[in-house]
Design an enzyme around this catalytic site. Structure first.
Site, PDB file in Angstrom:
ATOM      1  N   GLU A   1      21.112   8.387   5.917  1.00 42.05           N
ATOM      2  CA  GLU A   1      20.252   7.595   5.022  1.00 42.05           C
ATOM      3  C   GLU A   1      18.839   8.143   4.951  1.00 42.05           C
ATOM      4  OE1 GLU A   1      19.895   5.481   9.098  1.00 42.05           O
ATOM      5  OE2 GLU A   1      21.397   6.604   7.960  1.00 42.05           O
TER       6      GLU A   1
ATOM      7  N   GLU B   1      -2.722   6.950   3.688  1.00 45.94           N
ATOM      8  CA  GLU B   1      -2.663   5.486   3.691  1.00 45.94           C
ATOM      9  C   GLU B   1      -3.169   4.983   5.039  1.00 45.94           C
ATOM     10  OE1 GLU B   1       0.488   1.782   3.904  1.00 45.94           O
ATOM     11  OE2 GLU B   1       1.248   3.790   3.456  1.00 45.94           O
TER      12      GLU B   1
ATOM     13  N   CYS C   1      25.662   6.352  13.124  1.00 48.34           N
ATOM     14  CA  CYS C   1      25.189   6.365  14.511  1.00 48.34           C
ATOM     15  C   CYS C   1      26.005   5.392  15.368  1.00 48.34           C
ATOM     16  CB  CYS C   1      23.691   6.063  14.556  1.00 48.34           C
ATOM     17  SG  CYS C   1      22.911   6.511  16.130  1.00 48.34           S
TER      18      CYS C   1
ATOM     19  N   HIS D   1      22.060  10.080  10.961  1.00 50.71           N
ATOM     20  CA  HIS D   1      21.442   9.070  10.099  1.00 50.71           C
ATOM     21  C   HIS D   1      21.244   9.683   8.709  1.00 50.71           C
ATOM     22  CE1 HIS D   1      20.470   5.797  12.927  1.00 50.71           C
ATOM     23  NE2 HIS D   1      20.377   6.757  13.827  1.00 50.71           N
TER      24      HIS D   1
ATOM     25  N   LYS E   1       0.842  -1.213   0.000  1.00 47.12           N
ATOM     26  CA  LYS E   1       0.000   0.000   0.000  1.00 47.12           C
ATOM     27  C   LYS E   1       0.867   1.250   0.000  1.00 47.12           C
ATOM     28  CE  LYS E   1      -2.425  -0.516   3.730  1.00 47.12           C
ATOM     29  NZ  LYS E   1      -1.812  -1.749   4.281  1.00 47.12           N
TER      30      LYS E   1
ATOM     31  N   GLY F   1      27.308   2.817  14.398  1.00 48.37           N
ATOM     32  CA  GLY F   1      28.449   2.471  13.554  1.00 48.37           C
ATOM     33  C   GLY F   1      29.617   3.412  13.773  1.00 48.37           C
TER      34      GLY F   1
END
Length: 562
Positions: free
Chosen positions: A521, A146, A387, A519, A23, A389
């Site tokens: 990403e 959603e 983080c 972060h 969805k 890491g």
């Protein structure tokens, strides 16, 4: 672009038959198509669970926690929305039953309801409607909502009822219901079955909602006969039945939906002013997806690899880094525990062109992350730490280069004599159990200043950046001098210099050894790869070429010897 009548149109996306149908990707793809038609689009996820947010939920159950710019801990689908729309969303883009009930109970305690008996209808549904309509701030042309869960679930009923009431209150011409359903293929009989979809739509009708269009998820394309049957039995128009088979890449889904005419049907039914889809950016992306010039293997060393969704944004950022370099990125999942020994790390990582160590919490697997980072440093394999890491990279350098043998984090060992990673001052009470855990970390976007001649400054192309965070621990400033003397460069800090944000090794020592407390990403987009991931994949391509040349040279030497 604007619309007639009501200022914003609302599209509600529901799901039937089974969960995990896609969805979120369907809604995101529709959003990207409408935006490509020149419309202003925003999105919202309505989650029926009782948690206030996913911040304290087990990653194995829920997947990653996506942090927004304003510091909200949200569902991973918000990440899909941001990546497909290429826009930042706020915390109001994620509504949970927990948030709704907390707000209603707080109002009851304050006496806001003037003695009324507080009930699901109207009080809970009114609260949900307020949050749905609050998305009209900024005057978008379209708001896509959603609704999580599956039609028929008890938990979803208040959200479905609220959506029905929104349609009644703002006008049917301003609301579109899109139902995503499974059309299974039965291999022994070679048939595709429509009955589950019929039952799902019947369940939706029981709560007063008739879908305007149905997206049929399946293993293979759905033929005209099946479409006609679904249209007849579910009482929707023929063009409103959309075939959406499994795709080799999620970034192909907008093309599939457009080919089926879904976006054109939506704008027609909602009387939206629009232009033809501008495919310029998306076609360039798909060209990079389909025609990579090189291929690299990136080892993702994590604790939660049994559920890849726990690292969804990381894997998508790695792939985006590949798109930017016209390279195919093969992500290899490596359980961090398996890298705790030098032998284990070598066995797991010997074929990796790059190593990424993402965030996480708790002591399990930490020594394996440290072992993987040691392997990356010693074998000069491109490395990116995120983080936890970064914290593990600091621990590894402290132990092996700075000679601080007992270096550890106070998160894992409160009695360690050398806490090179320490609890942030404002997090002490939460860590000690004297404050709530939910929503109390250092969350959201924070600025950082980068050293002018650093690798990270070169990658970003600037010395001032903003990244999203989610942590309680930091590099202990008491050890900064010893770490830098050992060769770890602190290449980025908070503006006041008090918090370490980026570390790296000199490029003369290592081709690409970068780690950040943030972060990054979460800010990567398929069409705009994040600089750190773009740099990692570029270094991986170089590593792969060097390895290939080395292998070829070794092979030719053996032939010559013979």
């Amino acid at each position: 672009m604007g619309t007639d009548n009501h200022c914003s149109k609302h599209v509600f996306v529901t799901g039937g038959v089974v969960s995990s149908l896609g969805k979120g990707l369907t809604a995101s793809s529709l959003g990207s198509l409408l935006k490509a038609r020149g419309l202003k689009v925003t999105m919202q996820k309505l989650d029926p669970y009782l948690n206030v947010d996913p911040g304290t939920m087990n990653p194995f159950q829920h997947g990653e926690v996506f942090v927004t710019e304003d510091g909200a801990e949200t569902d991973l689908d918000i990440g899909h929305y941001e990546r497909f729309l290429n826009e930042n969303l706020s915390g109001q883009a994620n509504v949970t039953t927990g948030k709704v009930y907390s707000a209603v109970i707080a109002k009851e305690r304050r006496g806001d309801y003037l003695g009324d008996t507080v009930q699901v209808i109207p009080h809970i549904t009114n609260e949900i409607k307020e949050r749905m309509l609050a998305m009209e701030e900024g005057h978008p042309d379209v708001v896509i909502h959603e609704i999580g869960g599956t039609v028929g679930d008890i938990e979803s009923l208040p959200f479905l009822e609220a959506a029905r009431q929104v349609r009644h209150e703002i006008g049917r011409e301003n609301v579109f219901f899109l139902h995503v359903s499974l059309v299974p293929y039965i291999k022994p009989s070679g048939e595709m079955k429509t009955k589950p979809t019929q039952h799902s739509v019947a369940a939706l009708r029981e709560v007063g909602i008739q879908p305007d269009a149905i997206v049929c998820r399946s293993e293979r394309p759905i033929g005209k006969g099946i479409k006609s049957k679904i249209a007849l039995m579910c009482d929707v128009e023929g063009p409103a039945v959309v075939s959406c088979p499994d795709a080799p890449s999620i970034y192909l889904i907008p093309k599939v939906l457009h080919r089926e005419g879904l976006d054109a049907y939506v704008v027609q039914k909602l009387s939206l002013f629009f232009r033809d889809v501008d495919w310029t950016t998306w076609d360039d992306l798909l060209d990079r997806v389909r025609k990579p010039r090189s291929e690299v293997t990136v080892a993702l060393v994590g604790k939660y690899i049994d559920l890849p969704d726990a690292y969804l944004s990381v894997t998508e950022a790695l792939r985006a880094g590949g798109f930017a370099n016209k390279a195919k990125v093969n992500v290899v999942w490596v359980a961090s525990d398996s890298c705790a020994t030098a032998e284990g790390a070598a066995q797991q990582l010997r074929d990796a062109d790059a190593i990424c160590v993402p965030g996480g919490f708790g002591i399990r697997g930490v020594e394996g992350k440290v072992g993987a980072i040691r392997y990356a440093r010693e074998h000069k394999v491109p490395f990116l730490g995120l983080c936890l890491g970064m914290q593990c990279a600091v621990i590894e350098v402290a132990r092996d280069l700075a000679g601080i043998k007992d270096a550890a984090s106070s998160e894992f060992d409160s009695q360690t004599p050398d806490p090179v990673i320490a609890t942030m001052a404002e997090q002490v009470e939460a860590v000690a159990g004297k404050a709530d855990l939910g929503g109390t970390m250092r969350l959201g976007a924070y600025p950082a200043k980068l050293a002018k001649d650093s690798l990270v400054a070169e990658l970003y192309g600037t010395t001032t950046v903003t990244e999203r965070h989610r942590h309680r621990y930091e590099v202990n400033n008491a050890y900064r001098d010893r770490l830098e003397q050992a060769g770890l460069r602190i290449s980025g800090t908070s503006p006041d210099g008090g918090l370490v944000e980026f570390v790296e090794l000199d490029r003369q020592t290592h081709p690409y050894f970068v780690a950040t407390q943030a972060h990054p990403e979460l800010k990567s987009r398929p069409t705009h790869a994040h600089p750190l991931f773009r740099g990692l994949v570029a270094a991986a391509v170089g590593h792969a070429k060097a390895a290939s040349k080395g292998a070829a040279k070794e092979s030719s030497t053996k032939v010559a010897d013979k």
